[in-house]
Enzyme design. Structure first.
Site, PDB file in Angstrom:
ATOM      1  N   GLY A   1       0.828  -1.208   0.000  1.00 16.47           N
ATOM      2  CA  GLY A   1       0.000   0.000   0.000  1.00 16.47           C
ATOM      3  C   GLY A   1       0.859   1.253   0.000  1.00 16.47           C
ATOM      4  O   GLY A   1       1.956   1.288  -0.561  1.00 16.47           O
ATOM      5  N   SER A   2       0.371   2.283   0.683  1.00 16.09           N
ATOM      6  CA  SER A   2       1.027   3.598   0.614  1.00 16.09           C
ATOM      7  C   SER A   2       2.386   3.658   1.308  1.00 16.09           C
ATOM      8  O   SER A   2       3.109   4.643   1.157  1.00 16.09           O
ATOM      9  CB  SER A   2       0.112   4.668   1.190  1.00 16.09           C
ATOM     10  OG  SER A   2      -1.032   4.818   0.383  1.00 16.09           O
ATOM     11  N   THR A   3       2.757   2.616   2.080  1.00 17.80           N
ATOM     12  CA  THR A   3       4.113   2.610   2.650  1.00 17.80           C
ATOM     13  C   THR A   3       5.160   2.504   1.546  1.00 17.80           C
ATOM     14  O   THR A   3       6.347   2.738   1.789  1.00 17.80           O
ATOM     15  CB  THR A   3       4.302   1.435   3.637  1.00 17.80           C
ATOM     16  OG1 THR A   3       3.978   0.201   2.980  1.00 17.80           O
ATOM     17  CG2 THR A   3       3.429   1.609   4.869  1.00 17.80           C
TER      18      THR A   3
END
Length: 732
Positions: A319-321
């Protein structure tokens, strides 16, 4: 005469020839036995004339980085027998021997009797018995004058901290062979060399009365020192357990703490886990009546559940990591700066629309703000500027196409595009539709934190001999440089802003400079939802770096399938990571540097004074001096009235401005009140709501209230402290 003599001579020549050939054959055969196979037959003769019993070496100790023992070997005994020796002792009652041993060893009599009567020189009866039991067997042998029963030294693995760092340490089998974790990976150093007891025997295997017994000393294994810090590991596990309970996490979780300067893993936790002293015990929820722990089915279940090191063997969508990786590539290529104006308006790629998570979008913002707000279109446009080849060259450089090489077993490979298309690249730019391992992600964050070098993560620090001398040291392994120091510094500054004002602000800890990125990936668990496009399983995560001005920590926490309304990394994982970093840096002695705003909002703990027996006037004065507020219970509110009781009691630690209940009468029972519902209230509103009814509040986090540890409507004693969890409502 001539005829017969010639015949006789021919016969003699044939006999002589045959005799000569036989003699030559025997000489050749003897030479072959003595020269070519001499050593083999010599060994067989030695084995026939001697009997030996193995003495297990002491397996090396596994220590944490501060030399705290994590795995040790205790002394036990092995009980064995020589059926041949027992058979020669005609006066012995084998049935009674089996019965006596069965009672001492708590074994089945018939199984022991079967071993005692076999046609062999050596039979193992029982391994790993306590020293006390071994002593009983020795005394029993002496009292009954029995030969052929042996009590030999042995060792047993013991793990003093139970399940702490279970997936890092690993465990052994009954023969002290490493089966998992460091126990397996460092087997050649930990194992040692077995010793022997050699006895001279006759052809039937009975020890010679005048024979000598030779003891060959075992060589103990070497000790292994890990990079793990026992205290930090404890912090990580307890924090993870609370996060799992608070968020009803259904599919386990993992936490990794790494020093980015050298790749040393300070803590690695995977849940669910197991007790190292009993690794084959039935996991929670399993029918214990049918469980053995040794059947193929049971072992397979253990490998899929409690033995599974999710940090290393599981893959997931980051995801956004992953967005800091895309950011690092764009900054390094000079395609963007922190202050470049960008837009997060909808992008159409291959028939797909990629939108910002915010319904009305943020529209025009700087790239820095785009990272703060975690706007997907910002990263898609940046990836498109790079192009497929350049974008994936950075994905490869950051190590996502190869295993990290961490010194733990079973590391999984990433599941990533081999021939990527534009839509693959666009979704990958914000961390979707490919899978990596948690250990790969924290390795990449290490490169962002340390100035740009990708370093192999590792859990083994060094190997020591029995005298404590270092015989092997594991130095940091720099794989490659992936970004410049300047890019690293710029990105660290941006990631700090994510925590200070962006989607990661629930990870903020006053006094510490923390940078990080939230992440939430979506998965369809229920196949019936596939056609609807709806998701019913989420993986929430948060990756952090601290302190951002001199990074010494990279922390990653991943919660797999939180089953509650809030499922985003920014809401449920960011505060977990913030608390963990706070504990670690405080433990390491890193001083907090408060901003003026922090100092203004900082609330200290104060001790409640003993005001019992004082007048109200005196009591109120003492409370004010300690920055505490008060509420009077009783009809007599005259300042000369005496305080008969107080809640909380004296010496209790309370936050400044907390409430102390003063009683001007001797209460049979303390006054009670119903707990108000403060959900969705601000910290100030919740504090006032509690104080108005005579309750105290312990604030956990910032933003608006999402839960309280004492449910609304519950009747509690006045002065009780109610812990309320506050969260900033953020996406991702």
């Amino acid at each position: 005469m001539t005829g017969p003599n010639i015949k006789l001579k021919k016969r003699l020549l044939w006999v002589l020839a045959i005799f000569t050939l036989c003699t030559v054959g025997l000489v050749v055969r003897i030479a072959w036995i003595q020269i070519a196979n001499g050593q083999e037959y010599q060994q067989k003769a030695f084995e026939q004339q001697t009997s030996n019993r193995t003495i297990s070496p002491k397996r090396g100790t596994i220590y944490d980085r501060n030399m705290e023992p994590l795995a040790v070997s205790g002394s036990v005994e092995t009980i064995s027998c020589s059926p041949q020796v027992i058979k020669k002792q005609t006066k012995l009652d084998v049935d009674k021997i089996a019965s006596d041993l069965a009672e001492i060893l708590e074994m089945d009599k018939e199984k022991i009797k079967e071993k005692l009567t076999k046609s062999s020189r050596y039979e193992l009866i029982k391994k790993k018995v306590d020293k006390e039991v071994g002593l009983k067997v020795r005394q029993w042998k002496k009292d009954n004058e029995i030969d052929g029963i042996y009590v030999d030294e042995d060792t047993k693995r013991f793990y003093p901290n139970g399940n702490l760092a279970a997936h890092v340490i690993g465990f052994t089998n009954i023969d002290n062979d490493g089966l998992d974790g460091v126990e397996k990976m460092m087997e050649k150093y930990l194992k040692g060399v077995p010793g022997k007891i050699l006895s001279e025997v006759d052809a039937s295997g009975v020890e010679l009365s005048m024979g000598q017994e030779q003891y060959i000393q075992p060589q103990d294994g070497n000790d292994v020192v890990l990079t793990i810090d026992e205290t930090i590991q404890y912090f990580a596990e307890k924090t993870l357990e609370k996060a799992i309970a608070d968020n009803n996490v259904l599919n386990g979780a993992t936490a990794i703490v790494m020093d980015p300067r050298n790749g040393e893993i300070l803590a690695l936790a995977s849940k669910p886990d197991f007790d190292l002293n009993n690794p084959r015990a039935a996991p929670p929820g399993v029918d214990k009546t049918t469980w053995t722990g040794t059947s193929a089915k049971d072992v397979q279940y253990l490998q899929k559940t409690v033995w599974r090191n999710k940090a290393v063997v599981d893959t997931y969508e980051p995801g956004s990591t992953f967005k800091p990786i895309t950011s690092a590539a764009g900054l390094e290529e000079g395609l963007i700066t922190a202050d470049t104006q960008v837009t997060d308006a909808t992008i159409k790629v291959g028939g797909w629309s990629i939108n910002c998570w915010k319904p009305n979008a943020h529209l025009h913002e700087t790239f820095r703000e785009g990272v703060y707000n975690s706007c997907n279109p910002v990263f898609v446009r940046l990836a498109q500027k790079m192009g497929i080849d350049k974008f994936y060259s950075y994905v490869k450089a950051f190590g996502f196409y190869k295993k990290t090489g961490i010194d733990l077993p079973g590391e999984a490979s990433s599941i990533i595009h081999s021939n990527p298309t534009e839509i693959n690249m666009c979704t990958a730019s914000f961390g979707q539709r490919f899978q990596i391992t948690p250990i790969q992600l924290i390795q990449a964050y290490g490169a962002i934190a340390n100035g740009g070098e990708l370093i192999t993560p590792h859990v083994v620090k060094e190997v020591l001999d029995s005298s404590g001398n270092v015989i092997k040291r594991y130095e940091p392994n720099v794989v490659r440089r992936v970004i410049s120091k300047q890019t690293s510094e710029t990105l660290l500054d941006i990631l700090r802003g994510v925590v200070d004002v962006g989607t990661g602000k629930n990870a903020r800890v006053p006094g510490y400079k923390i940078g990080g990125k939230t992440g939430t990936s979506e998965t369809i668990k229920n196949e019936s939802l596939i056609a609807t496009g709806k998701y019913d399983r989420y993986i929430a995560s948060f990756a952090a770096i601290a302190p951002t001005d001199n990074p010494t920590l990279c922390v990653l926490v991943v919660l797999d399938y939180p089953d509650q309304f809030y499922h985003g990394g920014g809401m449920i994982v960011a505060p977990v990571v913030g608390k963990l970093i706070d504990e670690i840096l405080t433990y390491q002695g890193v001083e907090k540097e408060y901003t003026e705003e922090d100092k203004k909002n900082l609330k200290k703990e104060v001790q409640v004074p003993d005001v019992k027996g004082k007048t109200l006037e005196e009591a109120i004065k003492m409370l004010k001096q300690n920055k505490l507020e008060y509420k009077i219970e009783g009809s007599n509110k005259d300042m000369k009235a005496v305080v008969e009781a107080q809640t909380p009691k004296s010496s209790a630690l309370m936050i400044e401005n907390s409430l102390v209940i003063l009683y001007t009468y001797k209460p049979e029972n303390e006054a009670t009140v119903k707990v108000p519902d403060v959900k969705d209230k601000t910290v100030y509103e919740a504090t006032q709501a509690f104080k108005s009814v005579g309750l105290n509040i312990r604030v956990n986090g910032t933003g608006t209230a999402v839960s309280q540890d004492k449910e609304a409507g519950k009747v509690v004693t006045k002065g009780t402290v109610v812990e309320v969890m506050f969260r900033n409502v953020v996406s991702d």
